[in-house]
Motif scaffolding. Structure first.
Motif, PDB file in Angstrom:
ATOM      1  N   CYS A 168     -11.599  -2.516  -2.000  1.00 32.88           N
ATOM      2  CA  CYS A 168     -10.800  -1.843  -3.032  1.00 32.88           C
ATOM      3  C   CYS A 168     -11.651  -1.260  -4.136  1.00 32.88           C
ATOM      4  O   CYS A 168     -11.504  -0.109  -4.519  1.00 32.88           O
ATOM      5  CB  CYS A 168      -9.775  -2.815  -3.608  1.00 32.88           C
ATOM      6  SG  CYS A 168      -8.871  -2.160  -5.024  1.00 32.88           S
ATOM      7  N   SER A 209      -9.412  -7.476  -4.460  1.00 24.77           N
ATOM      8  CA  SER A 209      -8.229  -7.069  -5.226  1.00 24.77           C
ATOM      9  C   SER A 209      -7.092  -6.781  -4.263  1.00 24.77           C
ATOM     10  O   SER A 209      -7.307  -6.268  -3.173  1.00 24.77           O
ATOM     11  CB  SER A 209      -8.558  -5.811  -6.036  1.00 24.77           C
ATOM     12  OG  SER A 209      -7.379  -5.099  -6.372  1.00 24.77           O
ATOM     13  N   ARG A 240     -18.519 -15.646 -17.882  1.00 26.50           N
ATOM     14  CA  ARG A 240     -17.256 -14.913 -17.728  1.00 26.50           C
ATOM     15  C   ARG A 240     -16.973 -14.499 -16.290  1.00 26.50           C
ATOM     16  O   ARG A 240     -15.968 -13.853 -16.023  1.00 26.50           O
ATOM     17  CB  ARG A 240     -17.274 -13.635 -18.580  1.00 26.50           C
ATOM     18  CG  ARG A 240     -17.485 -13.875 -20.073  1.00 26.50           C
ATOM     19  CD  ARG A 240     -17.239 -12.602 -20.853  1.00 26.50           C
ATOM     20  NE  ARG A 240     -17.876 -11.477 -20.174  1.00 26.50           N
ATOM     21  CZ  ARG A 240     -17.399 -10.243 -20.178  1.00 26.50           C
ATOM     22  NH1 ARG A 240     -16.299  -9.964 -20.834  1.00 26.50           N
ATOM     23  NH2 ARG A 240     -18.035  -9.276 -19.542  1.00 26.50           N
ATOM     24  N   HIS A 241     -17.889 -14.818 -15.370  1.00 27.84           N
ATOM     25  CA  HIS A 241     -17.714 -14.385 -13.981  1.00 27.84           C
ATOM     26  C   HIS A 241     -17.611 -15.569 -13.029  1.00 27.84           C
ATOM     27  O   HIS A 241     -18.343 -16.538 -13.148  1.00 27.84           O
ATOM     28  CB  HIS A 241     -18.898 -13.518 -13.529  1.00 27.84           C
ATOM     29  CG  HIS A 241     -18.885 -12.162 -14.138  1.00 27.84           C
ATOM     30  ND1 HIS A 241     -19.485 -11.903 -15.347  1.00 27.84           N
ATOM     31  CD2 HIS A 241     -18.340 -11.001 -13.713  1.00 27.84           C
ATOM     32  CE1 HIS A 241     -19.308 -10.615 -15.641  1.00 27.84           C
ATOM     33  NE2 HIS A 241     -18.613 -10.047 -14.676  1.00 27.84           N
ATOM     34  N   LEU A 242     -16.706 -15.424 -12.064  1.00 32.86           N
ATOM     35  CA  LEU A 242     -16.586 -16.385 -10.980  1.00 32.86           C
ATOM     36  C   LEU A 242     -16.650 -15.619  -9.665  1.00 32.86           C
ATOM     37  O   LEU A 242     -16.325 -14.430  -9.620  1.00 32.86           O
ATOM     38  CB  LEU A 242     -15.239 -17.109 -11.068  1.00 32.86           C
ATOM     39  CG  LEU A 242     -15.074 -18.120 -12.207  1.00 32.86           C
ATOM     40  CD1 LEU A 242     -13.607 -18.458 -12.407  1.00 32.86           C
ATOM     41  CD2 LEU A 242     -15.891 -19.383 -11.921  1.00 32.86           C
ATOM     42  N   TYR A 365     -10.111   5.442  -6.636  1.00 35.65           N
ATOM     43  CA  TYR A 365      -8.663   5.683  -6.585  1.00 35.65           C
ATOM     44  C   TYR A 365      -8.069   6.148  -7.928  1.00 35.65           C
ATOM     45  O   TYR A 365      -6.880   6.369  -8.042  1.00 35.65           O
ATOM     46  CB  TYR A 365      -7.932   4.417  -6.137  1.00 35.65           C
ATOM     47  CG  TYR A 365      -8.322   3.177  -6.938  1.00 35.65           C
ATOM     48  CD1 TYR A 365      -7.904   3.015  -8.259  1.00 35.65           C
ATOM     49  CD2 TYR A 365      -9.127   2.187  -6.382  1.00 35.65           C
ATOM     50  CE1 TYR A 365      -8.277   1.922  -9.007  1.00 35.65           C
ATOM     51  CE2 TYR A 365      -9.513   1.082  -7.120  1.00 35.65           C
ATOM     52  CZ  TYR A 365      -9.079   0.946  -8.432  1.00 35.65           C
ATOM     53  OH  TYR A 365      -9.463  -0.142  -9.168  1.00 35.65           O
ATOM     54  N   ILE A 389      -8.418  -7.056 -19.033  1.00 36.01           N
ATOM     55  CA  ILE A 389      -7.623  -6.289 -18.080  1.00 36.01           C
ATOM     56  C   ILE A 389      -8.370  -5.014 -17.727  1.00 36.01           C
ATOM     57  O   ILE A 389      -8.988  -4.394 -18.587  1.00 36.01           O
ATOM     58  CB  ILE A 389      -6.255  -5.913 -18.717  1.00 36.01           C
ATOM     59  CG1 ILE A 389      -5.338  -7.134 -18.789  1.00 36.01           C
ATOM     60  CG2 ILE A 389      -5.579  -4.768 -17.953  1.00 36.01           C
ATOM     61  CD1 ILE A 389      -3.979  -6.853 -19.420  1.00 36.01           C
ATOM     62  N   GLY A 390      -8.288  -4.649 -16.443  1.00 31.71           N
ATOM     63  CA  GLY A 390      -8.758  -3.329 -16.017  1.00 31.71           C
ATOM     64  C   GLY A 390      -7.636  -2.669 -15.239  1.00 31.71           C
ATOM     65  O   GLY A 390      -7.004  -3.312 -14.412  1.00 31.71           O
TER      66      GLY A 390
HETATM   67  O1  4AD Z   1     -11.432  -4.481 -13.574  1.00 29.40           O
HETATM   68  P1  4AD Z   1     -11.187  -5.069 -12.218  1.00 29.40           P
HETATM   69  O2  4AD Z   1     -12.327  -5.059 -11.258  1.00 29.40           O
HETATM   70  O3  4AD Z   1      -9.937  -4.260 -11.638  1.00 29.40           O
HETATM   71  C1  4AD Z   1      -9.423  -4.367 -10.377  1.00 29.40           C
HETATM   72  O4  4AD Z   1      -9.737  -5.163  -9.536  1.00 29.40           O
HETATM   73  C2  4AD Z   1      -8.274  -3.427 -10.146  1.00 29.40           C
HETATM   74  N1  4AD Z   1      -8.052  -3.343  -8.710  1.00 29.40           N
HETATM   75  C3  4AD Z   1      -7.064  -3.933 -10.896  1.00 29.40           C
HETATM   76  C4  4AD Z   1      -5.865  -3.045 -10.730  1.00 29.40           C
HETATM   77  O5  4AD Z   1      -5.844  -1.958 -11.291  1.00 29.40           O
HETATM   78  N2  4AD Z   1      -4.869  -3.495  -9.985  1.00 29.40           N
HETATM   79  O6  4AD Z   1     -10.674  -6.559 -12.374  1.00 29.40           O
HETATM   80  C5  4AD Z   1      -9.523  -6.848 -13.144  1.00 29.40           C
HETATM   81  C6  4AD Z   1      -9.775  -8.043 -14.051  1.00 29.40           C
HETATM   82  C7  4AD Z   1     -10.895  -7.854 -15.054  1.00 29.40           C
HETATM   83  O7  4AD Z   1     -10.462  -7.142 -16.191  1.00 29.40           O
HETATM   84  C8  4AD Z   1     -11.274  -9.280 -15.379  1.00 29.40           C
HETATM   85  O8  4AD Z   1     -10.363  -9.862 -16.314  1.00 29.40           O
HETATM   86  C9  4AD Z   1     -11.063  -9.983 -14.052  1.00 29.40           C
HETATM   87  O9  4AD Z   1     -10.183  -9.174 -13.286  1.00 29.40           O
HETATM   88  N3  4AD Z   1     -12.322 -10.142 -13.316  1.00 29.40           N
HETATM   89  C10 4AD Z   1     -12.976 -11.313 -13.177  1.00 29.40           C
HETATM   90  N4  4AD Z   1     -12.703 -12.547 -13.633  1.00 29.40           N
HETATM   91  C11 4AD Z   1     -13.560 -13.534 -13.320  1.00 29.40           C
HETATM   92  N5  4AD Z   1     -14.671 -13.370 -12.550  1.00 29.40           N
HETATM   93  C12 4AD Z   1     -14.991 -12.136 -12.078  1.00 29.40           C
HETATM   94  N6  4AD Z   1     -16.076 -11.993 -11.311  1.00 29.40           N
HETATM   95  C13 4AD Z   1     -14.122 -11.052 -12.383  1.00 29.40           C
HETATM   96  N7  4AD Z   1     -14.117  -9.738 -12.068  1.00 29.40           N
HETATM   97  C14 4AD Z   1     -13.027  -9.206 -12.641  1.00 29.40           C
END
Ligand code: 4AD
Ligand code: MG
Length: 464
Positions: A168, A209, A240-242, A365, A389-390
């Motif tokens: 994704c 995702s 902050r990452h998992l 996308y 949030i993203g």
């Molecule tokens: O910004 P991200 O990568 O967005 C998406 O995955 C999109 N597909 C979302 C969408 O539009 N439906 O990830 C969304 C959120 C981030 O803002 C963060 O809060 C969390 O997921 N996140 C993580 N949390 C913990 N560990 C990680 N490795 C993370 N990566 C992202």
């Protein structure tokens, strides 16, 4: 008098003392004095323990009760009495104590301060502590709040796959799922691994995702959300990452970026108010023991409107302060954690939504803006956490999407079904993802994401 089987939480909420109860739990501390033993018993139902007083006339006192240690598990039958002690409403005067298991002296959770780092080493016992027990209750409560928010607004909950053959986020940070024998994997004539012989007949991975499948359902049911585990093989050893985390991803048909941002703001505020309302015991604990700004920060988020600025405006602000950053910024570079915190903490002191990012640094996308340089992306940045949030408005125009897929080297065949959604009755749509563990960091004031998920997975660690 009938005996009621109650949790500690229920006992503490009784309108009056005097009833007979049976309660189960684990001993936090024990003190013996002349003719009496005082036990603090916690059963995990709430942060508070209940004091149990055992008189030496109770059956088996000398043989059994005196052997009870911290960590031992008990069933107590007794009468609820008003407590003369400070800070506790009731206590139990035991008539009978049954010991399920004694915990020997080496039980690691003796009554003293334990560091969160130490507790990570004993993740099988740490939910018995006030800190991790409270985190666990907050996670449960907020999960319910997430469902309530969306269900009240007519969103449908969809379960998207964990095993997937598409990436994704297009970042290639996926964990491979295979049943091939790594030592003697079948090879193609070219010498590559022959995934045609693998379980799914092609390379498969754990999902990063649920969004792409979420879009399928939004374009059928209208408004939907997912709430499930996601996996990222990014080698980030940060607080902050998992590698495995839980994400909530709403997806809405007929929404543009503006409505997407509105919903994200409403969602964060709802969840913050939800815990302020439902989890005051846990928040009291975190505010007193972990971070004295928990209440003020949460009240601030619940009651202010989030700042909204474009990426271009954000870069202008940051550029003026480039001397303060490890990684100076300029238009086109990605905003990193230090910049996210700078914007939300120093510049605005409240959540900030940054939108319209350069297309080069965002996923394939996202919808191309009329300037053809930026896409309709948005990130919600909050003080202390950075990105919570993203999200984005999705590219709903067939030609634009297929061009974009080709231009970044992805294959249209792999995304045939995703393109079909644009071929057959396309509509504008948008969504976002909220990282559940980042939300828990926000509400608890804890610093490390490894403390807010029961069993953290990160580079070098998948224990328990
Ligand atoms: O910004 P991200 O990568 O967005 C998406 O995955 C999109 N597909 C979302 C969408 O539009 N439906 O990830 C969304 C959120 C981030 O803002 C963060 O809060 C969390 O997921 N996140 C993580 N949390 C913990 N560990 C990680 N490795 C993370 N990566 C992202
Ligand atoms: Mg992101």
């Amino acid at each position: 008098m009938i005996m009621q089987n109650l949790r500690v939480k229920e006992i503490l909420n009784l309108p009056e003392s005097g009833i007979q109860v049976k309660v189960n739990g684990w001993v936090r501390t024990k003190r013996d004095s002349k003719g009496f033993s005082f036990l603090e018993v916690n059963d995990g139902s709430c942060i508070k323990s209940i004091q149990v007083i055992v008189d030496s006339s109770v059956d088996g006192y000398a043989e059994n009760i005196l052997k009870i240690t911290t960590g031992s598990s008990l069933t107590i039958k007794g009468v609820v009495k008003d407590s003369p002690g400070k800070g506790q409403k009731y206590e139990i005067h035991a008539g009978n104590v049954f010991i399920h298991g004694i915990a020997p002296q080496e039980y690691p959770l003796q009554k003293k301060h334990h560091s969160l780092e130490f507790l990570r080493e004993i993740a099988h016992l740490r939910p018995r502590t006030n800190a991790i027990g409270s985190v666990s209750r907050l996670r449960s409560s907020l999960s319910y709040g997430v469902h309530q928010f969306f269900q009240d607004r007519g969103f449908y909950y969809v379960n998207t796959p964990i095993i997937t053959t598409s990436d994704c986020e297009g970042a290639g940070e996926m964990f491979r799922v295979t049943t091939l024998d790594l030592r003697e994997a079948p090879r193609t004539e070219k010498g590559d691994i022959d995934y045609a012989k693998d379980f799914f007949g092609k390379p498969a991975s754990l999902t990063v995702s649920g969004q792409l499948e979420g879009e399928i359902y939004a374009l059928s049911l209208g408004n939907v959300y997912t709430f499930g585990p996601t996996f990222r093989a990014e080698n980030s050893n940060t607080p902050r990452h998992l590698a495995e985390f839980w994400m909530i991803e709403p997806e809405m048909a007929f929404y543009h970026l503006k409505e997407d941002m509105d919903l994200a703001e409403e969602f964060v505020k709802f969840l913050v108010k939800y815990v302020l309302d439902k989890n005051s015991d846990e928040l009291d604990f975190f505010n007193a023991r972990i971070d004295t700004t928990v209440f003020s920060r949460l009240e601030n988020i619940a009651n202010t409107s989030f700042e909204r600025i474009t990426y271009t405006e954000a870069i202008k602000i940051l550029e003026k302060n480039n001397n303060e950053f490890e990684f100076p910024v300029s238009w086109g570079v990605d905003i990193q954690s230090e910049h996210e915190k700078y914007l939300s903490e120093k510049v605005f002191n409240k959540p900030v939504i940054v939108f319209d990012y350069p297309k080069e640094i965002k996923a394939f996308y996202m919808r191309l803006n009329d300037d053809e340089k930026t896409v309709g992306a948005m990130d919600v940045l909050v003080p202390r956490i950075g990105e919570l949030i993203g999200g984005s408005e999705r590219e709903e125009r067939y030609e634009m999407l297929s061009k974009r897929i080709r231009s970044i080297g992805l294959s249209e065949e792999d995304y045939w079904w995703y393109l079909d959604l644009r071929k057959y009755g396309t509509v504008p749509h948008a969504g976002f993802g909220l990282g559940f563990e980042r939300l828990i960091l926000l509400v608890t004031g804890l610093q490390n994401i490894r403390d807010v998920i029961p069993f953290p997975r990160y580079p070098g660690n998948a224990r328990f």
